[in-house]
Design a protein around this motif. Structure first.
Motif, short mmCIF file in Angstrom:
data_model
loop_
_atom_site.label_atom_id
_atom_site.label_comp_id
_atom_site.label_asym_id
_atom_site.label_seq_id
_atom_site.Cartn_x
_atom_site.Cartn_y
_atom_site.Cartn_z
N THR A 1 16.97 19.61 -14.28
CA THR A 1 17.91 18.68 -14.91
C THR A 1 19.11 19.39 -15.53
O THR A 1 19.98 18.72 -16.11
CB THR A 1 17.20 17.85 -16.00
OG1 THR A 1 16.61 18.75 -16.96
CG2 THR A 1 16.14 16.96 -15.41
N MET B 1 22.54 18.01 -14.95
CA MET B 1 22.99 16.85 -15.72
C MET B 1 23.89 17.26 -16.88
O MET B 1 24.76 16.49 -17.28
CB MET B 1 21.79 16.06 -16.23
CG MET B 1 20.99 15.42 -15.15
SD MET B 1 19.58 14.55 -15.84
CE MET B 1 18.81 13.94 -14.36
N PHE C 1 22.15 8.70 -17.79
CA PHE C 1 21.34 9.28 -16.72
C PHE C 1 20.08 8.46 -16.52
O PHE C 1 19.54 7.89 -17.45
CB PHE C 1 20.89 10.70 -17.08
CG PHE C 1 22.01 11.64 -17.34
CD1 PHE C 1 22.73 12.19 -16.29
CD2 PHE C 1 22.33 12.02 -18.63
CE1 PHE C 1 23.75 13.07 -16.53
CE2 PHE C 1 23.35 12.90 -18.88
CZ PHE C 1 24.07 13.43 -17.83
N ARG D 1 16.58 9.42 -14.23
CA ARG D 1 15.95 10.36 -13.31
C ARG D 1 14.75 9.68 -12.66
O ARG D 1 13.92 9.09 -13.33
CB ARG D 1 15.49 11.61 -14.06
CG ARG D 1 14.93 12.64 -13.15
CD ARG D 1 14.62 13.90 -13.90
NE ARG D 1 14.14 14.89 -12.97
CZ ARG D 1 13.43 15.93 -13.31
NH1 ARG D 1 13.13 16.14 -14.56
NH2 ARG D 1 13.02 16.78 -12.41
#
Length: 76
Positions: free
Chosen positions: A31, A34, A66, A68
């Protein structure tokens, strides 16, 4: 005291009472990408810090959202 690299990824499980470390990996997190959408280049910040410099964060974009998804994908 843990001697971790700056590129360590620590994963936690949160309970109602505490947080429990269940995995430590000597690598960047998946991640990490991000962070770039918010305005932080984490790999550059770490390398700059390790070389004795100071990373300038600049203006952060707090309006980024975000989501995921974790899924297995198969194809032939």
């Amino acid at each position: 005291k843990l001697q971790l690299t700056p590129f360590s990824n620590i994963q936690l499980i949160e309970t109602t009472e505490t947080s429990i470390v269940y995995e430590i990996n000597p690598r960047l997190s998946a991640t990490t990408i991000m962070c770039t959408y918010v305005g932080v280049n984490a790999p550059e910040a770490i390398v700059t810090f390790m070389m004795g410099g100071k990373y300038e964060f600049g203006t952060l974009n707090w309006d980024v959202k975000f989501r995921r998804f974790a899924a297995e994908v198969y194809w032939r």
